[in-house]
Scaffold this motif. Structure first.
Motif, PDB file in Angstrom:
ATOM      1  N   ILE B  86       0.856  -1.191   0.000  1.00 47.13           N
ATOM      2  CA  ILE B  86       0.000   0.000   0.000  1.00 47.13           C
ATOM      3  C   ILE B  86       0.893   1.243   0.000  1.00 47.13           C
ATOM      4  O   ILE B  86       1.691   1.438   0.924  1.00 47.13           O
ATOM      5  CB  ILE B  86      -0.919   0.011   1.235  1.00 47.13           C
ATOM      6  CG1 ILE B  86      -1.819  -1.233   1.230  1.00 47.13           C
ATOM      7  CG2 ILE B  86      -1.760   1.278   1.280  1.00 47.13           C
ATOM      8  CD1 ILE B  86      -2.561  -1.461   2.525  1.00 47.13           C
ATOM      9  N   ASN B  94       3.500   0.414   2.811  1.00 45.95           N
ATOM     10  CA  ASN B  94       3.173  -0.461   3.924  1.00 45.95           C
ATOM     11  C   ASN B  94       2.663  -1.792   3.377  1.00 45.95           C
ATOM     12  O   ASN B  94       2.136  -1.843   2.266  1.00 45.95           O
ATOM     13  CB  ASN B  94       2.065   0.234   4.741  1.00 45.95           C
ATOM     14  CG  ASN B  94       2.091  -0.173   6.192  1.00 45.95           C
ATOM     15  OD1 ASN B  94       2.721  -1.160   6.559  1.00 45.95           O
ATOM     16  ND2 ASN B  94       1.393   0.586   7.018  1.00 45.95           N
ATOM     17  N   SER B  95       2.807  -2.847   4.158  1.00 47.63           N
ATOM     18  CA  SER B  95       2.241  -4.125   3.721  1.00 47.63           C
ATOM     19  C   SER B  95       0.751  -4.135   4.017  1.00 47.63           C
ATOM     20  O   SER B  95       0.306  -3.550   5.012  1.00 47.63           O
ATOM     21  CB  SER B  95       2.938  -5.291   4.414  1.00 47.63           C
ATOM     22  OG  SER B  95       2.934  -5.117   5.805  1.00 47.63           O
ATOM     23  N   GLY B  96      -0.017  -4.797   3.154  1.00 48.69           N
ATOM     24  CA  GLY B  96      -1.470  -4.860   3.331  1.00 48.69           C
ATOM     25  C   GLY B  96      -1.865  -6.059   4.162  1.00 48.69           C
ATOM     26  O   GLY B  96      -1.149  -6.459   5.089  1.00 48.69           O
ATOM     27  N   GLU B  97      -3.004  -6.649   3.817  1.00 44.10           N
ATOM     28  CA  GLU B  97      -3.472  -7.840   4.542  1.00 44.10           C
ATOM     29  C   GLU B  97      -2.402  -8.931   4.484  1.00 44.10           C
ATOM     30  O   GLU B  97      -1.755  -9.113   3.455  1.00 44.10           O
ATOM     31  CB  GLU B  97      -4.763  -8.363   3.899  1.00 44.10           C
ATOM     32  CG  GLU B  97      -5.990  -7.510   4.178  1.00 44.10           C
ATOM     33  CD  GLU B  97      -6.441  -7.610   5.632  1.00 44.10           C
ATOM     34  OE1 GLU B  97      -6.110  -8.595   6.300  1.00 44.10           O
ATOM     35  OE2 GLU B  97      -7.094  -6.653   6.100  1.00 44.10           O
TER      36      GLU B  97
END
Lengths: 211, 346
Positions: B86, B94-97
């Motif tokens: 993201i 940033n990392s998502g799910e």
């Protein structure tokens, strides 16, 4: 006597010894109500672990596991919605604009283990959060963040809530606030927590002001 | 040594050898500021290796620091595992799910093919081009997430702790997958031109795990992994504390350690003396509101506490300068290290 129980309970928690912790809860005696046990034993133990984390003597893994163990144990003797749970303002907790959930989970566990009840909003963005807070008439909102840009978005939450004349106390926590102890004021929060156990005393102070 | 005739590479190698070069080396571990330099949004900047090469070269010329940072962003490894990244306009991607949605998914996790993963290829291309530009005059620092710390982004911190404590078999399997990837990814960066690899391992810090747990997990993983990386490494705790495990970190075979601003760098330096070079420990978050005078004072303090005898590189404490840090603060840091970091220090 209580000090010894608190020490033993703290030891069990930092050793992640669920059985020993459960044993202490079961041996609490018939005259110790669940709420009193939470106040006299669980909360001091969690505060001591939180302070130990700040001082560098305990690790976040221990803080997390302690919160989870306590939340489970307290739920068994003081189920959600139990009328003995504290008479308290309407509260909610969320993560703002981030997928790092650990801080929120720990604070949620600590508060529930200390006898509080609160709504868990999960991951929220600014506009959805403001709408939800207004809809639920939340009085105390706890926001957990990991990243600096997420922390800075709290300012927008505060401004939008003010514009809607929502009387909400904002409590913030997470890594950016631990690395800059002025940041919580910059984003317009009413208070910050350096660790999860701080949340209990911060909320109690706010409650005194509301009384 | 004469400051003008010494290259950054010589300066850094000298301090890594626990000797005093001409001045304290300065690692400006800036990624997002490269986008500012070339005037592009963060997402666009990282979409083309040419932008990153240009950004890093402009930062090097402007701030006169001692490394190239070929790191793009941490979730590039999550993207390699099929996860979501993201992007925002004002911070690191940033990392998502999580890619591991339930612990059972760990059994099916495949090691990404480094050479055929577009997001990783971009980093390798940038590294190769940067090497062509600076040759052996400036060290190029590549980055890997440690196999022990990557799961925070792969599955979330909470479920990772649960895994560590309650499911040792699945934990071991995840470490195997991550180690295989980490070694291949580190070695690909070295082959592309990186001089050294920064091994980010915040979960091993005593802020996150106990020493007992570290010795059973992150320490063993680091020892096995670093032994297979074909070049020098520096372990970075990304703001986490490490003083109680300094000797253990030295035992993993790493050459340097990134230190938290929550620790007294003088104490860390004493513990590291002759074994590890300390990298740090300016507070990147506070840096956002520093004045030039604040910057100078903080730089002077780090140099005074940790500079003597070499084995010290001035840097931030997290391994990534926040986008919100103003250029004039970075400039003040640079000026201060060039002024106050000259050896002999007194």
């Amino acid at each position: 006597m209580t000090d010894k129980i608190v020490d033993a309970f703290t030891r069990a928690l930092v050793d992640v010894d669920r059985l020993a912790a459960k044993q202490i809860v079961q041996n609490r005696g018939h005259d110790a109500s669940p709420v009193k046990f939470a106040e006299d034993v669980v909360l001091p133990a969690l505060e001591s672990i939180g302070a130990g984390w700040q001082a560098g003597t305990f690790a976040l893994s221990q803080v997390y596991m302690a919160g989870r163990i306590c939340e489970d144990l307290i739920d068994q003797i003081l189920p959600p919605e139990d009328p003995d749970r504290k008479n308290q303002p309407k509260m909610a907790i969320c993560i703002l604009s981030d997928h790092h959930k650990l801080g929120k989970i720990i604070v949620y566990s600590f508060l529930r283990a200390s006898g509080f009840d609160l709504a868990d909003y999960g991951v929220m963005e600014v506009d959805d959060l403001v709408e939800q807070v207004q809809k639920d008439s939340i009085e105390i909102l706890l926001i957990s963040v990991l990243m600096l840009p997420s922390a800075l978005k709290i300012k927008a939450v505060k401004q939008k809530l003010d514009r809607l004349r929502c009387d909400v106390k904002l409590i913030v926590g997470g890594a950016p606030f631990r690395f800059d102890d002025r940041l919580w004021k910059t984003v317009g929060a009413d208070a910050m927590c350096r660790d999860a156990s701080d949340a209990v005393s911060v909320i109690e102070n706010i409650m005194k002001g509301m009384a | 040594m004469n400051q003008t005739s010494v290259t950054s590479m010589q300066r850094v190698l000298t301090t890594l050898g626990h000797r005093e070069p001409d001045r304290v080396p300065f690692f400006l571990l800036a990624t997002l500021h490269g986008a500012k330099e070339v005037g592009l949004p963060i997402k666009t900047y990282f979409s083309d290796p040419a932008n990153v090469v240009e950004g890093q070269m402009r930062l090097l010329a402007k701030y006169r620091h001692d490394c190239i940072y070929s790191f793009f962003y941490a979730p590039v490894e999550i993207a390699a595992f099929g996860g979501e990244v993201i992007f925002t306009d004002d911070g690191p991607p940033n990392s998502g799910e999580p890619v591991i949605k339930k612990t059972g998914d760990i059994k099916n996790l495949a090691v990404p093919d480094v050479k055929n993963t577009p997001c990783l290829e971009k980093v390798l291309t940038a590294t190769h081009r940067l090497k062509e530009r600076v040759k052996d005059t400036v060290p190029i620092i590549g980055v890997v997430m440690s196999p022990f710390s990557l799961p925070v982004m792969q599955m979330g911190f909470d479920r990772y702790f649960d895994l560590m404590y309650d499911k040792p078999d699945l934990f071991a399997h995840l470490m195997q997958v991550n180690q295989a990837f980490c070694v291949e990814w580190a070695n690909a960066q070295l082959a592309a031109g990186a001089t050294a690899i920064c091994y980010f391992d915040p979960v091993s810090s005593t802020t996150i795990t106990t020493r007992d747990m570290y010795l059973k997990t992150g320490f063993t993983v680091a020892g096995q992994t670093l032994a297979k990386i074909n070049g020098p490494t520096a372990t970075h705790m990304a703001s986490g504390r490490c003083l109680p495990i300094i000797d253990d970190i030295a035992g993993t075979g790493t050459a340097a350690v990134g230190v938290s601003c929550h620790e007294d760098i003088a104490l860390v330096k004493n513990a590291c003396r002759g074994k590890l070079t300390v990298i740090g420990n300016l507070n990147g978050i506070e840096m956002c509101r520093w004045s030039s005078e604040d910057a100078e004072n903080h730089v002077k303090a780090v140099i005074a506490k940790a500079g003597a005898g070499g084995g010290c590189i001035l840097s931030d404490n997290h391994g990534e300068i926040p986008f919100q840090v103003p250029d004039d603060v970075l400039m003040a840091i640079s000026e201060a290290v060039h002024t106050w970091g000259r050896y002999p220090l007194d």
